[in-house]
Structure formats: structure tokens, C-alpha cells
Scaffold this motif. Structure first.
Motif, PDB file in Angstrom:
ATOM      1  N   SER A 134      -2.169  58.759  46.895  1.00 37.14           N
ATOM      2  CA  SER A 134      -0.855  59.390  46.860  1.00 37.14           C
ATOM      3  C   SER A 134      -0.066  58.980  48.096  1.00 37.14           C
ATOM      4  N   GLY A 135       1.226  59.194  48.025  1.00 32.69           N
ATOM      5  CA  GLY A 135       2.088  58.948  49.165  1.00 32.69           C
ATOM      6  C   GLY A 135       2.515  57.503  49.359  1.00 32.69           C
ATOM      7  N   LYS A 136       2.325  56.655  48.358  1.00 32.90           N
ATOM      8  CA  LYS A 136       2.736  55.259  48.486  1.00 32.90           C
ATOM      9  C   LYS A 136       4.187  55.094  48.041  1.00 32.90           C
ATOM     10  N   THR A 137       4.875  54.181  48.701  1.00 34.48           N
ATOM     11  CA  THR A 137       6.227  53.844  48.291  1.00 34.48           C
ATOM     12  C   THR A 137       6.144  52.968  47.040  1.00 34.48           C
ATOM     13  N   PRO A 138       7.236  52.833  46.310  1.00 35.85           N
ATOM     14  CA  PRO A 138       7.212  51.947  45.141  1.00 35.85           C
ATOM     15  C   PRO A 138       6.792  50.513  45.485  1.00 35.85           C
ATOM     16  N   LEU A 139       7.245  50.001  46.628  1.00 35.74           N
ATOM     17  CA  LEU A 139       6.877  48.648  47.034  1.00 35.74           C
ATOM     18  C   LEU A 139       5.377  48.558  47.331  1.00 35.74           C
ATOM     19  N   GLN A 140       4.814  49.568  47.982  1.00 36.72           N
ATOM     20  CA  GLN A 140       3.378  49.585  48.262  1.00 36.72           C
ATOM     21  C   GLN A 140       2.571  49.658  46.961  1.00 36.72           C
ATOM     22  N   LYS A 141       3.056  50.427  46.005  1.00 38.84           N
ATOM     23  CA  LYS A 141       2.390  50.499  44.695  1.00 38.84           C
ATOM     24  C   LYS A 141       2.422  49.144  44.004  1.00 38.84           C
TER      25      LYS A 141
ATOM     26  N   ASP B  80      -1.131  49.111  56.549  1.00 40.30           N
ATOM     27  CA  ASP B  80       0.126  49.859  56.459  1.00 40.30           C
ATOM     28  C   ASP B  80       1.204  49.031  55.771  1.00 40.30           C
TER      29      ASP B  80
ATOM     30  N   GLY C 296       0.341  48.658  52.103  1.00 39.70           N
ATOM     31  CA  GLY C 296       0.176  49.907  51.376  1.00 39.70           C
ATOM     32  C   GLY C 296      -1.248  50.192  50.937  1.00 39.70           C
TER      33      GLY C 296
ATOM     34  N   ARG D  75      -4.936  51.919  51.440  1.00 36.02           N
ATOM     35  CA  ARG D  75      -5.533  53.117  52.041  1.00 36.02           C
ATOM     36  C   ARG D  75      -7.039  52.897  52.212  1.00 36.02           C
TER      37      ARG D  75
END
Length: 159
Positions: free
Chosen positions: A56-63, A125, A128, A130
Motif C-alpha cells: 500500500s501507499g504506492k504512487t501510480p508511477l511506482q505501481k 524509493d 517504488g 518495498r
């Protein structure tokens, strides 16, 4: 004979380059050298778990990065002659025929030999990733930690 220290920066996520890094690292460890492998940027893909891990907590770009990048060593592509994914399969077949240890086994052997596997936290980071998405029982550090190991090493490789 006194042991020496080796460091390897694994920047590439290409199957053949990651293979070379682990073959060198395992060879050095077999010679009783201390080995640190520092995985940064695309090299982090070699440390990813094969299965999808919900985070959870990822930005759209990180996803998007997570979805586009290969998940684990079995999904890495060749640096040359990838042939839409057929290249790694051909390479793995030839390696089996020549009794070359597959990449997942090289990684397991590295862990058994006490090779220090370090994931670059800054790259994690940026991309994205974890901790829960990477292999268990690895280390996490920044470039200063790697440089400290490199200062104590007699061989430093960038792959």
C-alpha cells in the motif's frame, strides 16, 4: 592465506549480467573471501520475489514500475538476443546441458556462503519497491554503506 574482500555493484537487471555477478561472487566466497553485492536500480529485480506482493501507499508511477519490471531472477531478460523472451529460455537450456547452476540456485548458494546481499534503499524509493517485495533476510542500505565496504575491499566490480 588471508582472506580478502570483494564488492560487486549489480546495476543491471539483465539475466546474463546477473548470472555473471553471482558466479563471480560465489567463486570469491568459495575462496574464503568476504563478498558484498550491492543491488541498485535494475539490479534490484534479481532480488524481487517471484509472486506478486500486495503493498500500500504506492504512487501510480511506482505501481507502474512494479508492474513493468520483471519479478525475480526467473523473469530476467538477456542483454542481447532476447528474442521476445525466447533468449533466456534458450540460454537456460544450454546452461542445464553444460551443468551450469541456474540463477535461483546461485542466489541460494550465495546466501548459504554468507555473501552479503544489500538492496539500495534510494533505488528502492525511486522505483517504488518495498522490503516485503524483495527476498527475505537481505540487508538494506544506502550508498555510504556500500562505499564503506568498497573502501575495505581489494576488488570492486560494477556489473
Amino acid at each position: 592465506m588471508e582472506s580478502t574482500r570483494k564488492t560487486i555493484i549489480v546495476f543491471s537487471g539483465d539475466f546474463d549480467k546477473v548470472m555473471a555477478a553471482f558466479i563471480i561472487a560465489n567463486g570469491a566466497a568459495a575462496m574464503d573471501d568476504e563478498v558484498t553485492m550491492f543491488f541498485t536500480f535494475w539490479g534490484l529485480n534479481a532480488l524481487r520475489k517471484d509472486q506478486h506482493v500486495a503493498t500500500s501507499g504506492k504512487t501510480p508511477l511506482q505501481k507502474m514500475f512494479g508492474a513493468m519490471m520483471p519479478r525475480g531472477p526467473k523473469k530476467l531478460q538477456l542483454s542481447k538476443m532476447n528474442f521476445a523472451g525466447a533468449g533466456p529460455k534458450m540460454m537456460q537450456r544450454v546452461m542445464r546441458q553444460q551443468n551450469v547452476m541456474p540463477l535461483p540456485e546461485l542466489i541460494a548458494t550465495a546466501r548459504e556462503q554468507g555473501i552479503k546481499l544489500v538492496a539500495c534503499t534510494m533505488s528502492m524509493d525511486v522505483m517504488g519497491l518495498r522490503k516485503e517485495e524483495l527476498l527475505d533476510d537481505i540487508e538494506y542500505a544506502g550508498v555510504a554503506s556500500y562505499l564503506g565496504d568498497a573502501d575495505e575491499s581489494n576488488v570492486n566490480l560494477f556489473i
